[in-house]
Design an enzyme around this catalytic site. Sequence first.
Site, short mmCIF file in Angstrom:
data_model
loop_
_atom_site.label_atom_id
_atom_site.label_comp_id
_atom_site.label_asym_id
_atom_site.label_seq_id
_atom_site.Cartn_x
_atom_site.Cartn_y
_atom_site.Cartn_z
N GLU A 60 0.86 -1.14 0.11
CA GLU A 60 -0.11 0.05 0.00
C GLU A 60 0.75 1.24 -0.11
O GLU A 60 0.63 2.30 -0.61
CB GLU A 60 -0.87 0.01 1.17
N HIS A 129 -10.34 -6.41 9.98
CA HIS A 129 -10.82 -6.07 8.71
C HIS A 129 -12.23 -5.56 8.35
O HIS A 129 -13.09 -5.80 7.39
CB HIS A 129 -10.95 -7.39 7.47
#
Lengths: 325, 389, 81
Positions: A60, A129
């Site tokens: 990322e 998550h």
Amino acid sequence: MTKITYREALKQGIREALQKDARVFLMGEDVGRYGGAFAVSKGLLQEFGEDRIMDVPLSESGFVGAGIGAAIAGMKPIVEIMTVNFSLLAMDQIVNNAATLLHMSGGQINVPVVIRMGCGIGRQLAAQHSHSWEPFFAHIPGLKVLSVGTHEDARNMLGMALNSPDPVIIFEYTSMLNMESEIASGTNPTDITSAKIRRQGKDISIITYGNGVYKCLDAAIELAAKGIDAEVIDLRVLRPLDETTFLASVSKTHRALIVEDAWQSVSISSEISARIMEKIFYDLDAPVKRLCGVEVPVPYPLHLEDAAIPQVKDIITTVTKIVKP
Amino acid sequence: MIEFLMPNLGADMESGTLTEWRKKPGDTVKRGDIIAEVETQKGLIEIEVFEDGVINKLLIDEGTKVPVGTPMALILTATEKQVTPVTEEPKIKAKEEKQETISEPGKIKATPLAKRIASEHKIDLSQIQGTGENGAITKEDVENAIAKQVVIPVEESLKKAGEEIPDKSTTTNIRAAVAAAMEKSNREIPHYYLEKTIDMSKALAWMSEANKQRPVKQRLLPGALFIKAVALSLREVPELNGIWNNGLQVKSDINIGFVVSLRGGGIIVPAIHNANLKTVDEIMEKLNDIIPRAKALKLRSSELSDSTVTITSIGEGGADSVYGIIYPPQVAIIGFGNISKKPFAQDDLLGIHSLVNVTIAADHRATDGLTGSRFLMALNTHLQNPGSL
Amino acid sequence: MNKEEIEKIIVSSLKKIAPDTEPSKLSPDENIKETLGIDSFDFLQFIISLDEKLNLEIPEQDYGKITTMSSLINYLTPKIK
């Protein structure tokens, strides 16, 4: 009018953006060959080719940085971070580069990057998550933060975001991907500055965003049957907040409830509550209340996951208590 | 005091048999000490306590089989050296919470909006019972207070007036309170209006004869007859005697409020309680007592409260008919116009009779035209039989 | 009792029931009730007050004879010894 899923609406938005401007390209993990982790970009690689739909490595920090660089260099990247949970790894890029370069360069460097992120709970993906981090990003000067709570915004917000010369963060809600609704066909440019009143009412203002919009509208229908006329406001833009709209609403109804999935502490609802108190204290006929996610890491088992965020019945109970104590 | 429960010693254990107590009441135990031996499907297991303390009571006998989670013993933990049973604490807490909701003396809990409206209308918040969260006074509570027979600001004016002529500021307060009540009524109550012309010949003749036999102090006026006649008519049509609170609440007491015009403008509405149970003379006596004091703003709060219906009367030389505005939360207001001589048809002959136009304005949520009409018919019947009033 | 004294009593009784007016300024032929804004209750109090002060009951059928100051004074004078 067309009937469309939230997923399909997002996809149409991306497609149209790619068609209209050659500088626009989509980059993210699994967006190309896999068709998108949530199938949002399915078929786009075949349609637009590798130069426009780019699969990136599992990093990322790396690919968000690359997207920022592409934006500085004159491209219009749509950077997809699979979910907001992974954005933590790119926070330095987002906050210290994307949000701050315009200021640090004395106005010389614009960063017209659009970062799309799936977020929210509802798929039993558990504590790491399932985050709702709209409040984190809405805290940062230099970022524009949007929340896609309806199908019409799923279709139309991206196009406007790409017109911005400065970074835009778009929150999309994975729990809504399969949901169907009707929207006006074709392109309908929308603004990315205003909150919208999704339902007019006179007894209380329910202020919400994202996941909360349809839940609050469902609650309002049941509340109407009980004689309570609720006004529902979809914030749409979390930074900068359209306070004109919600302040006018609460001045009219004299009561407010803010609903969000995010945890209550230091949240969007904290900010809104403070502004209501600061600016229209003398119009309040009841304390401003907040209905937020339970302050625990999001649980895995389905019944606990459901219990961890406000549901329609919770909204109904809370509103009833405020209006008829 | 804590309960020591039959522990779950394995994922599928449902119950266990206590085979032996290793401790007895009075024994001091430390965390980790063995308290008993339990037999399960997996065999004999020694079970430990999790807290320091003193064994208070053993609840089951050796040899008993109990489900997982059953209390087996009571242990007084080290942190509770004073014998305070667990059940007392919640009660104390509840009492403390209750204390919080009672406002400190001098501190009135009202929402910002309620305070604003109250100060605009010069309403005394300390007189209002709040219905909001934690007993806070809300906008609705203040609006109800404003509409309630202008009681609250007038009480302040009453204290101020004393022997003096009511001064301008007092009447301004009253005016403002009346204005607020009228505005609310007009806004919220769907009024319907009915009128009937009533022949007062018999009533006036009866009254004239009655007055000849009474000293001047006890002379009757038509107003007293109207009040009694209305009270009796409401016994027959009780739906007009009550209040509206998300539904009609008929009241058994018939307390008739009557409008008194104040010199200098404004109105005040004292009440005659249980008018149906008073004779016309008693009503007249009350009027003689109340009306002068009303005009001097020297009424008692009991005289200004609890009206179940209101009468307004234009008096001599005034308009022929008067249509009132209902005082919320009442559901009707009856208006009497000027009694005047007019041509009147009776038995196919034309004569001159004293007639009065009586109107009723009523809340259409509570009743409809037929009810109002029945009332006016009853009223007429009573006024044609003045002797039975 | 002479006319001035009767007039004084009338004026003070009227002043009691209509304190915001000046009954002394009434002209002889003005209609008392209309000018001072007195209703039937007030008028009855006035009659009662006159009765207390003059020991004289005015019957209802004579109300029509005492509508102005001059007619009232003329009505009362012969009746009071």
